[in-house]
Motif scaffolding. Structure first.
Motif, short mmCIF file in Angstrom:
data_model
loop_
_atom_site.label_atom_id
_atom_site.label_comp_id
_atom_site.label_asym_id
_atom_site.label_seq_id
_atom_site.Cartn_x
_atom_site.Cartn_y
_atom_site.Cartn_z
N ILE A 437 14.61 -34.20 44.37
CA ILE A 437 15.76 -35.10 44.38
C ILE A 437 16.25 -35.21 45.82
O ILE A 437 16.60 -34.21 46.45
CB ILE A 437 16.88 -34.59 43.46
CG1 ILE A 437 16.38 -34.41 42.02
CG2 ILE A 437 18.08 -35.53 43.51
CD1 ILE A 437 15.93 -35.70 41.36
N ASP A 438 16.27 -36.42 46.34
CA ASP A 438 16.68 -36.64 47.73
C ASP A 438 18.19 -36.68 47.91
O ASP A 438 18.70 -36.43 49.01
CB ASP A 438 16.07 -37.95 48.25
CG ASP A 438 14.56 -37.89 48.31
OD1 ASP A 438 14.03 -37.03 49.03
OD2 ASP A 438 13.90 -38.70 47.64
N GLY A 439 18.92 -37.02 46.83
CA GLY A 439 20.37 -37.12 46.93
C GLY A 439 21.06 -35.78 46.81
O GLY A 439 20.44 -34.75 46.53
N LYS A 440 22.38 -35.79 47.03
CA LYS A 440 23.19 -34.58 46.98
C LYS A 440 24.38 -34.80 46.04
O LYS A 440 24.88 -35.92 45.91
CB LYS A 440 23.70 -34.20 48.37
CG LYS A 440 22.61 -33.77 49.33
CD LYS A 440 23.17 -33.48 50.71
CE LYS A 440 24.09 -32.28 50.74
NZ LYS A 440 23.38 -31.00 50.55
N ASN A 441 24.83 -33.74 45.42
CA ASN A 441 26.00 -33.77 44.56
C ASN A 441 27.25 -34.07 45.40
O ASN A 441 27.58 -33.35 46.34
CB ASN A 441 26.13 -32.42 43.85
CG ASN A 441 27.40 -32.28 43.05
OD1 ASN A 441 28.05 -33.27 42.72
ND2 ASN A 441 27.75 -31.04 42.74
N LEU A 442 27.98 -35.13 45.02
CA LEU A 442 29.17 -35.54 45.77
C LEU A 442 30.45 -34.87 45.29
O LEU A 442 31.51 -35.07 45.91
CB LEU A 442 29.34 -37.07 45.67
CG LEU A 442 28.20 -37.92 46.23
CD1 LEU A 442 28.51 -39.40 46.03
CD2 LEU A 442 27.98 -37.62 47.71
N LEU A 443 30.41 -34.13 44.21
CA LEU A 443 31.64 -33.56 43.67
C LEU A 443 32.35 -32.62 44.64
O LEU A 443 33.60 -32.60 44.67
CB LEU A 443 31.36 -32.85 42.35
CG LEU A 443 31.00 -33.77 41.18
CD1 LEU A 443 30.72 -32.97 39.92
CD2 LEU A 443 32.11 -34.79 40.92
N PRO A 444 31.65 -31.84 45.46
CA PRO A 444 32.39 -31.04 46.45
C PRO A 444 33.24 -31.89 47.38
O PRO A 444 34.36 -31.50 47.73
CB PRO A 444 31.28 -30.30 47.20
CG PRO A 444 30.17 -30.19 46.21
CD PRO A 444 30.22 -31.47 45.43
N LEU A 445 32.73 -33.06 47.78
CA LEU A 445 33.52 -33.95 48.64
C LEU A 445 34.68 -34.57 47.86
O LEU A 445 35.76 -34.79 48.41
CB LEU A 445 32.63 -35.06 49.20
CG LEU A 445 31.44 -34.65 50.06
CD1 LEU A 445 30.69 -35.89 50.54
CD2 LEU A 445 31.88 -33.81 51.23
N ALA A 446 34.44 -34.87 46.59
CA ALA A 446 35.46 -35.54 45.78
C ALA A 446 36.59 -34.59 45.37
O ALA A 446 37.75 -34.99 45.27
CB ALA A 446 34.82 -36.15 44.54
N THR A 447 36.24 -33.33 45.12
CA THR A 447 37.22 -32.36 44.62
C THR A 447 37.78 -31.44 45.69
O THR A 447 38.79 -30.77 45.47
CB THR A 447 36.60 -31.49 43.52
OG1 THR A 447 35.51 -30.73 44.08
CG2 THR A 447 36.07 -32.35 42.38
N GLY A 448 37.10 -31.39 46.85
CA GLY A 448 37.52 -30.47 47.89
C GLY A 448 37.11 -29.04 47.64
O GLY A 448 37.49 -28.14 48.39
#
Length: 556
Positions: A437-448
């Motif tokens: 999977i080339d993408g990354k989970n964005l939830l850390p950026l969204a939730t801090g």
């Protein structure tokens, strides 16, 4: 059989006439006749959506979130009023899309997967670059490449000539069989394995046969855009805007009809029950109501605001006296798209699901120059069919009240490859085994939460000879036609006005090393491009191309 005989008769008559006349209008008329008789299209019907349990499978806060992914088509960055003020110098607002952004997280540097729709949609579904899937170009309906090339050649636009490979075109699989390979793992398959009910509505553009239709790629049910008029051309409730300066538009009006299909790929067509954007929203709300007691994934692939430009009379009147006519019709289409987002959020509220539903809104690529509206991607340079910022910079916003604080802003560069791993993580599912999977989970950026550990320096785009890399704040574009490089420092020049390729040869060399390594690890394209269209970078199709204007050839 009678239709086939009649078609052959008409073809012979036309062939005798066109020998001494301009062929294009007659050929388009013939195409329109053929398309109208290609499929049987039945009357509107009720859609038998799967019904969830009468009682909740678990309390709302104890089960995985519902997920609603809304993808617009060809929406300009400036068309969203919270970003650039809105169309027609801010007269056309998008209050519901703006509210979605304000209620969750907005990614201020978000990118599509490509400058056209199908590769972007494949990246949304898989989290993988075309270098891994081989799905690099956007399949086009039969006859589109030669007809668009023919029309372009007859226009005095000033652009260089189109390129078309007839032999390659005839050797490729038909349009319906060009798609995302069935062995690719989609987010729908991941979520279905996690116990989600999965639904698709609208555009797919990743294949319709041979195991590639949405209901064969992880969706329990699919209401598919089988053709692409928003309403019949002569419907009493429609306002049309035809673009006589655009070859693509001329082809689409001749080729398209008004039809959907249900769980049958390219077969069993029937008329939608109303204007396409509103009809798909109605059916999305039906899904929400029927499945409120279990986790569900709804992928709503809107056609709006892609050409052909068609608005309802109500929306056309509501936006006011905007000139020219095509801009007013386009404005009405934006109004209907924004209304859709508002209605879906209202349905989630009414069902008591809003707090634990992740709603994502994005767009497949930048706004196109071929509709002749110069400001739709402001402040960015370029259009769909290019990989300047105007062609690939798109909105990406997410609302999940239980997890994401309202008013969150994330400034890191993100892209469509990140959506699949983000939804996987939100659902608590494992990433697919033995798949890169080339993408990354964005939830850390969204939730801090875990944001400090989130990092990525490099993003890639490719379309044949046209290759692009962004590494940190530097972006290099390379094309073979024309043989040219563009280098920009996006931190200092986000609108790509100052080409530094000649003055920064060491930076060019370093970024070329990244591009070449990416290319070396890529698999061949599944369906090589049969045509290349010249695209002006700084002018719309309505404006005359002059010597010295910059352009690229877009392979497809």
């Amino acid at each position: 059989m009678k239709r086939t005989v009649l078609f052959v008769t008409v073809l012979l008559v036309v062939a005798g006439v066109v020998a001494h006349q301009n062929q294009t209008p007659l050929l388009l008329a013939l195409l329109k006749y053929q398309s109208a008789n290609e499929y049987q299209v039945g009357p509107p019907r009720d859609i038998p959506w799967n019904q969830g349990p009468e009682e909740a499978v678990a309390p709302l806060g104890e089960r995985p979130p519902n997920i609603v992914l809304i993808v617009a088509d060809d929406l300009g960055y400036n068309d969203i009023s919270i970003f650039g003020g809105g169309l027609a110098d801010g007269r056309v607002k998008t209050p519901h899309i703006d509210q979605l952004a304000q209620d969750g997280v907005v990614f201020t540097q978000s990118y599509s997967g490509a400058g056209t729709c199908a590769p972007s949609r494949a990246m949304l579904m898989t989290g993988r670059y075309p270098s891994r899937t081989g799905f690099e170009f956007t399949p086009t309906p039969s006859g589109m490449a030669p007809m668009v090339s023919r029309i372009s050649a007859e226009m005095d636009s000033g652009l260089p000539s189109s390129l078309y490979d007839s032999d390659l075109d005839h050797s490729k699989p038909p349009y319906e069989q060009q798609g995302l390979p069935p062995e690719e793992v989609t987010i729908a398959e991941v979520l279905k394995g996690q116990g989600y009910a999965t639904f698709h509505i609208g555009k797919w553009h990743l294949g319709r046969q041979n195991g590639m239709a949405p209901h064969q790629q992880g969706f329990d049910q699919s209401l598919l855009m089988a053709s692409a008029l928003y309403l019949p051309e002569d419907d009493p409730n429609v306002v049309n805007a035809k673009l006589d300066f655009d070859p693509i538009d001329q082809f689409l009006w001749a080729r398209l009809g008004f039809a959907n299909s249900f769980n049958s790929g390219d077969q069993d067509r029937f008329e939608p029950r109303g204007y396409l954007t509103d009809y798909w929203t109605d059916e999305s709300i039906n899904i929400i109501k029927a499945n409120r007691n279990r986790p569900f994934f709804l992928y709503l692939g809107h056609w709006g605001v892609h050409t052909p430009l068609q608005a309802t009379k109500e929306d056309y009147e509501a936006v006011g006296d905007i000139k020219p006519h095509r801009k007013r019709v386009y404005a009405g289409m934006i109004r209907s798209l924004d209304r859709s987002v508002g209605r879906i959020n209202a349905a989630l509220e009414e069902a008591g699901l809003a707090d634990n539903t992740l709603v994502i809104f994005t767009n497949d690529n930048g706004g196109p120059g071929y509709i002749g509206l110069p400001d739709i991607n402001k402040p960015f340079r370029g259009w769909k069919l290019s990989q300047f910022e105007g062609g690939i910079r798109v909105p990406l916003m997410m609302k999940w009240p239980a997890k994401i604080a309202a008013g969150t802003v994330a400034e890191e560069p993100v892209a469509h490859i990140d959506v699949m791993p983000t939804l996987t993580a939100a659902a608590g599912a494992a990433q697919p085994q033995n798949v890169i999977i080339d993408g990354k989970n964005l939830l850390p950026l969204a939730t801090g939460k875990g944001e400090e550990a989130w990092s990525r320096d490099t993003l890639f785009w490719q379309s044949g000879h046209y290759r692009v890399v962004r590494h940190k704040d530097w972006k290099l574009q390379v094309t073979a036609r024309p043989d040219k490089q563009w280098l920009f420092n996006l931190a200092e020049d986000p609108n790509e006005k100052n080409n530094l390729a000649a003055s920064e040869p060491e930076k060019v060399a370093a970024l070329m090393t990244l591009l070449d390594a990416h290319a070396a690890a890529s698999r061949p394209s599944l369906y090589p491009p049969v045509s290349e269209q010249p695209i002006a970078i700084d002018k719309t199709r309505h404006e005359r191309f002059e010597e010295g204007d910059e352009y690229i050839y877009w392979p497809n």
